[in-house]
Write a protein that holds these residues in place. Structure first.
Motif: not given
Length: 393
Positions: A292-320
């Motif tokens: 609602g304030k901004a479009n955000l995107s988090i890449e899932g690669y590399p697999w098994g490693q957590e990535t996040s937005t700059a403020d870590r409000s959102y964190r993503g991970i892809v597990k194999v």
């Protein structure tokens, strides 16, 4: 008076004379045998009472056709034990039993032109001779090419055997796990009813056993695993089996997850999980959404490693899980003001791109760690203090 007494005595004498021998029991040392075992059948009958019927004949039959007291067979021994003052035993010993010795055995007692019978069925083990495996009622031939299945779809498995004696136990296994195991209580037999002469008896001539899994969901958790149906009568026997290998259908990635998830207001570290299947294997994955304030995107690669937005409000991970199965997890640091946001999970392989959307809904309740909950605790504590110490407040 004398005539009545003579008539009564004659009736009593007739009653006594009519009481003869009776079959007490007919039993076997064991009813299921292996080829080469020794079978022992014992027919026990009572001796006639004094003045009772003296004339009686004991005979053994197999399937009401072969009388062992009339035919000499090397493997069959018939002997009488007459040491008990009350009962007489006739013992039939069958040495080195063969498949042909299976059948319905009977012991007959004939006296006063009346014949009584007792029955005992002996089964010589014979492993099943045919086995068939069905997937949704389509027969799968043993050793055929891998069968293409869709992950998370439900399938019906059925395994059938014929020709066993007695009923075979069937197991259906996948990835080292037993999905179903039959036993005698839930197997079925085809029976033949026969009536030699005027004596009905029942002879099982063929056993058909079926094992069914009504709903098996293909999850592809274990790759290179076969679905195997095995059948055997004796647990130590090799039995027979048939199997096939299920494989994931080729195509764009397939998501298996909910379209809507619910969270408490201001819930901390709330996670949304999506299972992902991909054949060919996954090449790219990402999470994207509009707060609602901004479009955000988090890449899932590399697999098994957590990535996040700059403020870590959102964190993503892809597990194999394996080459074809993945789990994408998006963690939200706080669900406050995040209600009705649609979070998108994107996956790509050589066959295409798939996007799955998950909407976060508010349950309308606050989490236990919320300020409102803390305020409620404060008010309750104040009320307790007022009741406990009214004079000091």
């Amino acid at each position: 008076m004398f005539g009545k007494t003579l008539l009564l005595l004659s009736h009593l004498l007739f009653a006594v004379v009519d009481i003869g021998a009776e079959i007490i029991s007919f039993r076997a040392n064991k009813t299921v045998l292996k080829q080469g075992d020794e079978a022992v059948l014992i027919c026990e009958f009572s001796k006639p009472l004094p003045f009772g019927t003296k004339y009686h004949i004991i005979k053994f039959y197999r399937n009401q056709s072969l009388r062992f007291d009339e035919e000499e067979i090397d493997r069959f021994d018939l002997e009488t034990e007459d040491t008990d003052p009350v009962a007489t035993r006739m013992k039939l010993t069958i040495k080195n039993v063969e498949l042909g010795d299976s059948g319905n055995y009977s012991c007959s007692l004939m006296q006063n032109h009346v014949t009584t019978y007792r029955f005992q069925y002996l089964a010589v083990e014979d492993e099943p001779d045919t086995i068939q495996f069905f997937l949704n009622d389509r027969e799968i031939v043993n050793g055929s090419a891998p069968v293409k299945l869709r992950p998370n779809d439900a399938y019906r498995l059925r395994c059938e055997t014929t020709g066993s004696n007695p009923r075979a136990n069937i197991s259906i296994m996948y990835g080292g796990l037993t999905l179903v195991l039959t036993n005698v209580s839930n197997s079925s037999a085809i029976l033949r009813y026969d009536r030699p002469g005027n004596l009905p008896f029942l002879v099982p001539v063929e056993y058909n056993t079926t094992a069914t899994v009504d709903r098996w969901v293909f999850t592809a958790d274990t790759l290179s695993s076969a679905l195997t149906c095995s059948a055997k009568v004796n647990i130590n026997a090799s039995g027979i089996s048939t199997s096939f290998y299920p494989e994931i259908e080729d195509g764009a990635p397939l998501f298996v997850c909910n379209d809507t998830v619910y969270a408490l207001s201001n819930q901390k570290d709330f996670s949304i999980n999506c299972t992902l299947y991909s054949k060919p294997t996954l090449s790219k994955a990402r999470f994207f959404f509009n707060t609602g304030k901004a479009n955000l995107s988090i890449e899932g690669y590399p697999w098994g490693q957590e990535t996040s937005t700059a403020d870590r409000s959102y964190r993503g991970i892809v597990k194999v899980v394996n080459d074809l199965k993945f789990i994408m997890t998006l963690t939200i640091s706080s669900t406050d003001t995040k209600a009705n946001i649609k979070f998108n999970f994107e996956a790509e392989n050589d066959r295409g791109i798939t996007i799955h959307s998950v909407t976060l809904m508010d349950k309308g309740m606050v989490s236990f760690a919320s300020p409102a909950k803390s305020s409620l605790k404060t008010l309750m504590l104040a009320a307790v203090l007022v009741l406990a110490f009214p004079r000091h407040l």
